[in-house]
Scaffold this motif. Structure first.
Motif, mmCIF file in Angstrom:
data_model
loop_
_atom_site.group_PDB
_atom_site.id
_atom_site.type_symbol
_atom_site.label_atom_id
_atom_site.label_comp_id
_atom_site.label_asym_id
_atom_site.label_seq_id
_atom_site.Cartn_x
_atom_site.Cartn_y
_atom_site.Cartn_z
ATOM 1 N N GLU A 104 0.833 -1.190 0.000
ATOM 2 C CA GLU A 104 0.000 0.000 0.000
ATOM 3 C C GLU A 104 0.875 1.251 0.000
ATOM 4 N N ALA A 105 0.323 2.328 -0.500
ATOM 5 C CA ALA A 105 1.039 3.605 -0.483
ATOM 6 C C ALA A 105 1.139 4.099 0.956
ATOM 7 N N VAL A 106 2.333 4.435 1.366
ATOM 8 C CA VAL A 106 2.568 4.956 2.710
ATOM 9 C C VAL A 106 3.409 6.226 2.619
ATOM 10 N N ALA A 107 3.333 7.038 3.616
ATOM 11 C CA ALA A 107 4.188 8.222 3.816
ATOM 12 C C ALA A 107 4.319 9.103 2.570
ATOM 13 N N PRO A 108 3.228 9.701 2.108
ATOM 14 C CA PRO A 108 3.300 10.539 0.902
ATOM 15 C C PRO A 108 4.303 11.691 1.011
#
Length: 189
Positions: A121-125
């Motif tokens: 999953e996308a984390v820490a944008p």
């Protein structure tokens, strides 16, 4: 039994030569089978590691962004392999390391864009924005190894979050942040 829309039932009936009533009652949903992936073995991991080692011994600096990224991918693949992660990320990391190794061995230029993995999953944008800023900076040739390691840590954190939730991703996100802090401190090559 799976509920199907009227349109789906009608299309199945037409294709199979059934009445819509037959299609609605006789068609059993079949599970979707994902494309089989090759089995990751210790030998495959070791062989990929040896390829990367030869590139380094052949004169390619471990500070090189692509080599550092491939090494980070193979390190993560090995770590997850021995932790018995069966989510598919081991194959994804191994394959990424192999793609980079292939390109480096052939002298092919490849970009710096990251693949999106199915089990990550996308984390820490905010950290990804820092990464993009660092990739565009003049010092990228000097700090690319740290940027590469941060990218792979964030991808691994995304897998941790996918499997176990956001708390499981925190430690890797912090490691990525430390790598970016070090990258920003590089003043000269």
């Amino acid at each position: 039994m799976m509920r199907m829309s009227k349109l789906t039932v009608t299309m199945i009936a037409l294709v199979c030569g059934m009445t819509t009533a037959q299609a609605a009652t006789e068609v059993v949903a079949q599970p979707v089978v994902a494309e089989a992936r090759p089995v990751v073995t210790e030998k495959l991991l070791a062989d990929t590691y040896v390829r990367l080692q030869k590139l380094s011994q052949g004169g390619l600096s471990v500070r090189n962004y692509q080599l550092a990224k491939a090494l980070a991918f193979i390190d993560e693949a090995r770590r997850e392999f021995y932790m018995r992660n069966h989510s598919g990320i081991v194959f994804d990391f191994l394959e990424s390391a192999q793609i980079i190794a292939d390109a480096l061995e052939k002298g092919t230029v490849i970009g710096t864009v990251n693949r999106q993995f199915e089990t990550s999953e996308a984390v820490a944008p905010a950290l990804w924005r820092r990464i993009e800023r660092l990739k565009g900076a003049a010092m990228f040739a000097c700090n690319g190894d740290k940027v590469a390691r941060a990218e792979v840590e964030l991808l691994a954190a995304g897998n941790d979050q996918y499997l176990l939730g956001w708390r499981a991703a925190v430690a890797r996100i912090q490691l990525a942040e430390q790598q970016l802090d070090l990258a920003e401190q590089v003043a000269t090559c």
